[in-house]
Motif scaffolding. Structure first.
Motif, PDB file in Angstrom:
ATOM      1  N   ALA A   1     -19.482  10.286  -1.890  1.00 56.92           N
ATOM      2  CA  ALA A   1     -20.780  10.883  -2.216  1.00 56.92           C
ATOM      3  C   ALA A   1     -21.747   9.877  -2.825  1.00 56.92           C
ATOM      4  N   VAL A   2     -21.227   8.885  -3.538  1.00 55.94           N
ATOM      5  CA  VAL A   2     -22.103   7.891  -4.182  1.00 55.94           C
ATOM      6  C   VAL A   2     -22.132   6.572  -3.407  1.00 55.94           C
ATOM      7  N   GLY A   3     -21.564   6.570  -2.206  1.00 61.99           N
ATOM      8  CA  GLY A   3     -21.606   5.375  -1.372  1.00 61.99           C
ATOM      9  C   GLY A   3     -20.704   4.258  -1.843  1.00 61.99           C
ATOM     10  N   ALA A   4     -19.616   4.614  -2.543  1.00 60.71           N
ATOM     11  CA  ALA A   4     -18.709   3.591  -3.092  1.00 60.71           C
ATOM     12  C   ALA A   4     -17.330   3.618  -2.442  1.00 60.71           C
ATOM     13  N   ALA A   5     -17.194   4.322  -1.323  1.00 63.43           N
ATOM     14  CA  ALA A   5     -15.877   4.492  -0.713  1.00 63.43           C
ATOM     15  C   ALA A   5     -15.213   3.161  -0.381  1.00 63.43           C
ATOM     16  N   GLU A   6     -16.008   2.182   0.060  1.00 63.20           N
ATOM     17  CA  GLU A   6     -15.423   0.893   0.448  1.00 63.20           C
ATOM     18  C   GLU A   6     -14.956   0.083  -0.753  1.00 63.20           C
ATOM     19  N   ARG A   7     -15.367   0.504  -1.952  1.00 65.89           N
ATOM     20  CA  ARG A   7     -14.981  -0.240  -3.160  1.00 65.89           C
ATOM     21  C   ARG A   7     -13.816   0.417  -3.892  1.00 65.89           C
ATOM     22  N   VAL A   8     -13.281   1.493  -3.342  1.00 67.19           N
ATOM     23  CA  VAL A   8     -12.215   2.236  -4.015  1.00 67.19           C
ATOM     24  C   VAL A   8     -11.016   2.382  -3.087  1.00 67.19           C
ATOM     25  N   ARG A   9      -9.839   2.080  -3.631  1.00 65.26           N
ATOM     26  CA  ARG A   9      -8.573   2.362  -2.937  1.00 65.26           C
ATOM     27  C   ARG A   9      -7.762   3.271  -3.839  1.00 65.26           C
ATOM     28  N   THR A  10      -7.245   4.361  -3.299  1.00 66.63           N
ATOM     29  CA  THR A  10      -6.430   5.266  -4.102  1.00 66.63           C
ATOM     30  C   THR A  10      -4.960   5.071  -3.764  1.00 66.63           C
ATOM     31  N   VAL A  11      -4.127   5.182  -4.795  1.00 62.42           N
ATOM     32  CA  VAL A  11      -2.684   5.029  -4.636  1.00 62.42           C
ATOM     33  C   VAL A  11      -2.004   6.165  -5.397  1.00 62.42           C
ATOM     34  N   GLN A  12      -1.231   6.982  -4.682  1.00 58.27           N
ATOM     35  CA  GLN A  12      -0.471   8.043  -5.327  1.00 58.27           C
ATOM     36  C   GLN A  12       0.884   7.482  -5.728  1.00 58.27           C
ATOM     37  N   ALA A  13       1.206   7.572  -7.022  1.00 63.32           N
ATOM     38  CA  ALA A  13       2.450   6.972  -7.505  1.00 63.32           C
ATOM     39  C   ALA A  13       2.869   7.603  -8.824  1.00 63.32           C
ATOM     40  N   ASP A  14       4.172   7.676  -9.015  1.00 63.24           N
ATOM     41  CA  ASP A  14       4.764   8.053 -10.299  1.00 63.24           C
ATOM     42  C   ASP A  14       5.148   6.762 -10.996  1.00 63.24           C
ATOM     43  N   LEU A  15       4.396   6.396 -12.028  1.00 59.97           N
ATOM     44  CA  LEU A  15       4.606   5.096 -12.669  1.00 59.97           C
ATOM     45  C   LEU A  15       5.841   5.072 -13.559  1.00 59.97           C
ATOM     46  N   ASP A  16       6.497   6.217 -13.733  1.00 61.82           N
ATOM     47  CA  ASP A  16       7.800   6.214 -14.399  1.00 61.82           C
ATOM     48  C   ASP A  16       8.909   5.867 -13.426  1.00 61.82           C
ATOM     49  N   ALA A  17       8.585   5.842 -12.136  1.00 56.61           N
ATOM     50  CA  ALA A  17       9.558   5.475 -11.109  1.00 56.61           C
ATOM     51  C   ALA A  17       9.222   4.065 -10.608  1.00 56.61           C
ATOM     52  N   ASP A  18       9.292   3.857  -9.319  1.00 55.72           N
ATOM     53  CA  ASP A  18       8.997   2.536  -8.758  1.00 55.72           C
ATOM     54  C   ASP A  18       7.488   2.316  -8.706  1.00 55.72           C
ATOM     55  N   TRP A  19       7.056   1.132  -9.134  1.00 54.63           N
ATOM     56  CA  TRP A  19       5.634   0.806  -9.096  1.00 54.63           C
ATOM     57  C   TRP A  19       5.234   0.376  -7.692  1.00 54.63           C
ATOM     58  N   PRO A  20       4.071   0.825  -7.242  1.00 47.77           N
ATOM     59  CA  PRO A  20       3.561   0.359  -5.949  1.00 47.77           C
ATOM     60  C   PRO A  20       3.022  -1.066  -6.083  1.00 47.77           C
ATOM     61  N   ASP A  21       2.696  -1.646  -4.954  1.00 55.13           N
ATOM     62  CA  ASP A  21       2.059  -2.965  -4.948  1.00 55.13           C
ATOM     63  C   ASP A  21       0.593  -2.782  -5.333  1.00 55.13           C
ATOM     64  N   LEU A  22       0.230  -3.295  -6.495  1.00 50.25           N
ATOM     65  CA  LEU A  22      -1.148  -3.150  -6.983  1.00 50.25           C
ATOM     66  C   LEU A  22      -1.892  -4.479  -6.966  1.00 50.25           C
ATOM     67  N   GLY A  23      -1.344  -5.449  -6.266  1.00 52.07           N
ATOM     68  CA  GLY A  23      -2.017  -6.737  -6.170  1.00 52.07           C
ATOM     69  C   GLY A  23      -1.961  -7.510  -7.471  1.00 52.07           C
ATOM     70  N   THR A  24      -2.973  -8.364  -7.681  1.00 55.52           N
ATOM     71  CA  THR A  24      -3.060  -9.198  -8.887  1.00 55.52           C
ATOM     72  C   THR A  24      -4.422  -8.948  -9.526  1.00 55.52           C
ATOM     73  N   PRO A  25      -4.560  -7.858 -10.246  1.00 53.83           N
ATOM     74  CA  PRO A  25      -5.884  -7.493 -10.776  1.00 53.83           C
ATOM     75  C   PRO A  25      -6.333  -8.402 -11.909  1.00 53.83           C
TER      76      PRO A  25
END
Length: 293
Positions: free
Chosen positions: A102-126
């Motif tokens: 809606a605000v024209g920011a879709a290309e700047r956002v990636r969503t990741v569904q994860a339970d951080l008490d379990a295995d962590w997804p690959d989140l790159g090197t922020p």
């Protein structure tokens, strides 16, 4: 004689009922998160602006992003950045994606569904990790902090934002028939949360140091918003007290529960939505810590 089909039907019905309750809880929580973002937008933006970054981050991770209050504050303050928004709730992430489009920011956002008490997804090197009101939900926050330190870029920054407690809305002498009701509700809620969320209210400074970070800033943010003419504050108060009621109804005195229900009855004369003396009073603390790697 067994009736496997009947048992299966009963099991399916119970599963569907739980599924419906989970969805309703998700929707209720999303509404509170979005009201929180709306009412406290200036305060969230001020925290983002305060962050002692050495250079504008390009890659940001928002851990426990909810419906995106922090995500959008960070996108606004760091226009050259991309945000990876992480949450366990698919519904929250869908709302965040809709708002990003809606605000024209879709290309700047990636969503990741994860339970951080379990295995962590690959989140790159922020370059920056933002964790607002999420660390105290972790089963093992010390492990989570060590993991964040591992993935941060060298010299990267972690911002931990935590609430001192749920917001207060009513004057101390309200409601007139049960003065001090809100504080008693919060006290009951905090006793309940002490058992299930032992890390809420923790001093995160020593935890950050133990995980290998260098704490480079700590700031308290006091929120005191007069909301007598702000319809969103009324809805925020209503939703917050409804959520608290769900966890403490069995522990409240009968008179307090009745008074609380009168406040939550949106059609009744005592509805919290009809009051002109509401405010939002709360405190947040933010710790900024530099990666030790």
């Amino acid at each position: 004689m067994s009736h496997p089909h009947a048992n299966a039907t009963h099991h399916d019905a119970a599963h569907d009922h739980q599924h419906d309750r989970d969805h309703q809880h998700d929707r209720d929580q999303a509404e509170i998160l979005e009201l929180d973002a709306e009412v406290l937008a200036e305060h969230i933006a001020s925290i983002a602006a305060w962050l002692p970054v050495t250079a504008a981050p390009r890659e940001i991770v928002d851990l426990g992003c909810g419906t995106g209050a922090g995500t959008f504050a960070l996108l606004n303050h760091f226009p050259g950045a991309r945000v990876t928004a992480v949450d366990s709730s698919v519904g929250h992430l869908q709302r965040l994606e809709e708002k990003a489009r809606a605000v024209g920011a879709a290309e700047r956002v990636r969503t990741v569904q994860a339970d951080l008490d379990a295995d962590w997804p690959d989140l790159g090197t922020p370059d920056l990790v933002w964790a607002s009101a999420s660390m105290h939900h972790m089963a093992d926050p010390d492990r989570a902090l060590r993991r964040i330190n591992e993935i941060l870029a060298p010299g990267g920054l972690l911002a931990v934002v935590e609430l001192a407690g749920f917001p207060r809305f009513l004057p101390e002498n309200a409601p007139e028939d049960r003065p001090g009701l809100e504080e008693r509700c919060h006290a009951a809620s905090e006793r309940r949360h002490a058992e299930h969320l032992p890390h809420r209210g923790a001093d995160w400074g020593p935890k950050l140091t133990a995980a290998g970070f260098t704490v480079v800033g700590e700031r308290g943010v006091t929120v005191d918003i007069e909301g007598s003419r702000d319809e969103a504050v009324g809805r925020y108060a209503l939703g917050s007290l409804r959520r608290i009621r769900g966890g403490i109804a069995e522990t409240l005195a009968a008179e307090d529960l009745s008074a609380l229900d009168r406040l939550l009855d949106t059609e009744g004369p005592g509805s919290i939505l009809r009051r002109d003396d509401l405010a939002v009073r709360t405190e947040r603390t933010v710790w900024a810590a530099r990666s030790g790697t």
